[in-house]
Design an enzyme around this catalytic site. Sequence first.
Site, PDB file in Angstrom:
ATOM      1  N   GLY A 130      31.723  -8.734  66.447  1.00 20.87           N
ATOM      2  CA  GLY A 130      32.355  -9.290  67.707  1.00 20.87           C
ATOM      3  C   GLY A 130      31.807  -8.765  69.069  1.00 20.87           C
ATOM      4  O   GLY A 130      32.476  -8.495  69.845  1.00 20.87           O
ATOM      5  N   ASN A 149      29.471  -9.954  70.838  1.00 23.36           N
ATOM      6  CA  ASN A 149      29.249 -11.347  71.663  1.00 23.36           C
ATOM      7  C   ASN A 149      30.821 -11.582  72.242  1.00 23.36           C
ATOM      8  O   ASN A 149      31.136 -11.742  73.475  1.00 23.36           O
ATOM      9  CB  ASN A 149      28.542 -12.326  71.038  1.00 23.36           C
ATOM     10  CG  ASN A 149      27.311 -12.314  71.314  1.00 23.36           C
ATOM     11  OD1 ASN A 149      26.535 -12.542  72.429  1.00 23.36           O
ATOM     12  ND2 ASN A 149      26.526 -11.886  69.933  1.00 23.36           N
ATOM     13  N   MET A 157      30.066 -16.874  60.366  1.00 22.60           N
ATOM     14  CA  MET A 157      29.113 -17.065  59.084  1.00 22.60           C
ATOM     15  C   MET A 157      29.680 -18.288  58.325  1.00 22.60           C
ATOM     16  O   MET A 157      29.429 -17.993  56.871  1.00 22.60           O
ATOM     17  CB  MET A 157      28.857 -15.862  58.509  1.00 22.60           C
ATOM     18  CG  MET A 157      28.270 -14.549  59.413  1.00 22.60           C
ATOM     19  SD  MET A 157      26.870 -15.047  60.061  1.00 22.60           S
ATOM     20  CE  MET A 157      25.723 -14.648  58.684  1.00 22.60           C
ATOM     21  N   ILE A 191      29.512 -22.254  56.939  1.00 22.33           N
ATOM     22  CA  ILE A 191      28.766 -23.547  57.302  1.00 22.33           C
ATOM     23  C   ILE A 191      29.628 -24.564  57.318  1.00 22.33           C
ATOM     24  O   ILE A 191      30.693 -24.626  56.342  1.00 22.33           O
ATOM     25  CB  ILE A 191      27.637 -23.756  56.039  1.00 22.33           C
ATOM     26  CG1 ILE A 191      26.852 -22.706  55.636  1.00 22.33           C
ATOM     27  CG2 ILE A 191      26.996 -25.228  56.310  1.00 22.33           C
ATOM     28  CD1 ILE A 191      25.540 -22.783  56.701  1.00 22.33           C
ATOM     29  N   LEU A 192      29.786 -25.170  58.710  1.00 19.84           N
ATOM     30  CA  LEU A 192      30.893 -26.060  58.734  1.00 19.84           C
ATOM     31  C   LEU A 192      30.394 -27.433  58.254  1.00 19.84           C
ATOM     32  O   LEU A 192      29.313 -27.947  58.356  1.00 19.84           O
ATOM     33  CB  LEU A 192      31.226 -26.000  59.993  1.00 19.84           C
ATOM     34  CG  LEU A 192      31.660 -24.998  60.790  1.00 19.84           C
ATOM     35  CD1 LEU A 192      31.868 -24.884  62.173  1.00 19.84           C
ATOM     36  CD2 LEU A 192      33.209 -24.680  60.245  1.00 19.84           C
ATOM     37  N   ASN A 221      27.316 -22.620  69.924  1.00 19.41           N
ATOM     38  CA  ASN A 221      26.849 -21.271  68.930  1.00 19.41           C
ATOM     39  C   ASN A 221      25.764 -20.480  69.786  1.00 19.41           C
ATOM     40  O   ASN A 221      25.175 -20.971  70.709  1.00 19.41           O
ATOM     41  CB  ASN A 221      26.457 -22.074  67.495  1.00 19.41           C
ATOM     42  CG  ASN A 221      26.013 -20.685  66.980  1.00 19.41           C
ATOM     43  OD1 ASN A 221      26.842 -19.619  66.476  1.00 19.41           O
ATOM     44  ND2 ASN A 221      24.822 -20.834  66.039  1.00 19.41           N
ATOM     45  N   HIS A 242      22.433 -18.219  68.748  1.00 16.30           N
ATOM     46  CA  HIS A 242      21.649 -17.935  67.570  1.00 16.30           C
ATOM     47  C   HIS A 242      20.679 -16.805  68.023  1.00 16.30           C
ATOM     48  O   HIS A 242      19.929 -16.980  69.086  1.00 16.30           O
ATOM     49  CB  HIS A 242      20.971 -19.179  67.026  1.00 16.30           C
ATOM     50  CG  HIS A 242      20.014 -19.202  66.067  1.00 16.30           C
ATOM     51  ND1 HIS A 242      20.662 -18.737  64.901  1.00 16.30           N
ATOM     52  CD2 HIS A 242      18.604 -19.015  65.668  1.00 16.30           C
ATOM     53  CE1 HIS A 242      19.541 -18.597  63.939  1.00 16.30           C
ATOM     54  NE2 HIS A 242      18.400 -18.938  64.700  1.00 16.30           N
TER      55      HIS A 242
HETATM   56  C1  GRF Z   1      24.560 -12.438  66.946  1.00 14.43           C
HETATM   57  O1  GRF Z   1      23.343 -11.828  66.810  1.00 14.43           O
HETATM   58  C2  GRF Z   1      24.659 -13.930  67.076  1.00 14.43           C
HETATM   59  O2  GRF Z   1      23.479 -14.319  67.687  1.00 14.43           O
HETATM   60  C3  GRF Z   1      24.622 -14.229  65.664  1.00 14.43           C
HETATM   61  O3  GRF Z   1      25.403 -13.457  64.827  1.00 14.43           O
HETATM   62  C4  GRF Z   1      25.226 -12.202  65.728  1.00 14.43           C
HETATM   63  C5  GRF Z   1      26.687 -11.712  65.773  1.00 14.43           C
HETATM   64  O4  GRF Z   1      26.856 -10.298  66.346  1.00 14.43           O
HETATM   65  N1  GRF Z   1      24.983 -15.551  65.591  1.00 14.43           N
HETATM   66  P1  GRF Z   1      28.520 -10.077  66.883  1.00 14.43           P
HETATM   67  O5  GRF Z   1      29.403 -10.104  66.007  1.00 14.43           O
HETATM   68  O6  GRF Z   1      28.740 -10.983  68.285  1.00 14.43           O
HETATM   69  O7  GRF Z   1      28.310  -8.586  67.209  1.00 14.43           O
END
Ligand code: GRF
Length: 223
Positions: free
Chosen positions: A22, A24, A96, A98-99, A113, A115
Amino acid sequence: MEYSNEQMINKLKVAVLISGRGSNLKSLIENARDYEIIAVLSNNPEAPGLKIAAASQIPCFSFGKRAYGDSTGQKRAILEKLKALNPDLIALAGFMMILTPDFIERFPNRMINIHPALLPKYPGLDTHNRALQAQDTEHGCTVHIVDAGLDTGKIIAQATVPVMPGDTEETLAARVLAREHEIYPWVLASLASGGIGLNVTSVEYGVDTRSDAKLRRFLLPAQ
Ligand code: GRF
């Protein structure tokens, strides 16, 4: 009755979907001014990110697989909750699962999203290791629209980082993550202000948004 400025502006209502750490999500919460995070949903009841949301008094909903029997039931429950919440935007942040296409088609141009690679390079997992193995000199992250493919949706914005001599997966991941924490809230704020528009056939950018992206060293696709 008098309204404060904040009450008068209709903020973009965002639901964030997570599965883990979490970081992000934390950055989206800390930078939420033009948009409002109305809910955090997780397919993993143990996701540490849920505690981050709860500490900010954001409603959290978790959908453990066990409670729904299988992943079909689990996905259906998440979809039903999203329909009920009816956010303007769904932001996946380390989600994580797949939708399925029917899930994605329910929210056309409303699901994005982040990535950890410069798409179209390295869709899927293990991106930092793959960049190191390929001896890339540049790596980074991408915010994109979610479509039915694996990290194939239209690119909204990217940020690059250099790959340094002696980098390990961990040092490179940390450098990319720092940029993720900058670019994701910026994209959400730009969507909220109308500086970025998501359309069926294109992503559009205001002139000011393009200049601002340049200052922040974010890459936007050419028109
Ligand atoms: C991030 O690197 C994001 O780009 C990818 O999964 C990771 C999630 O990290 N999709 P966090 O849970 O936001 O720390």
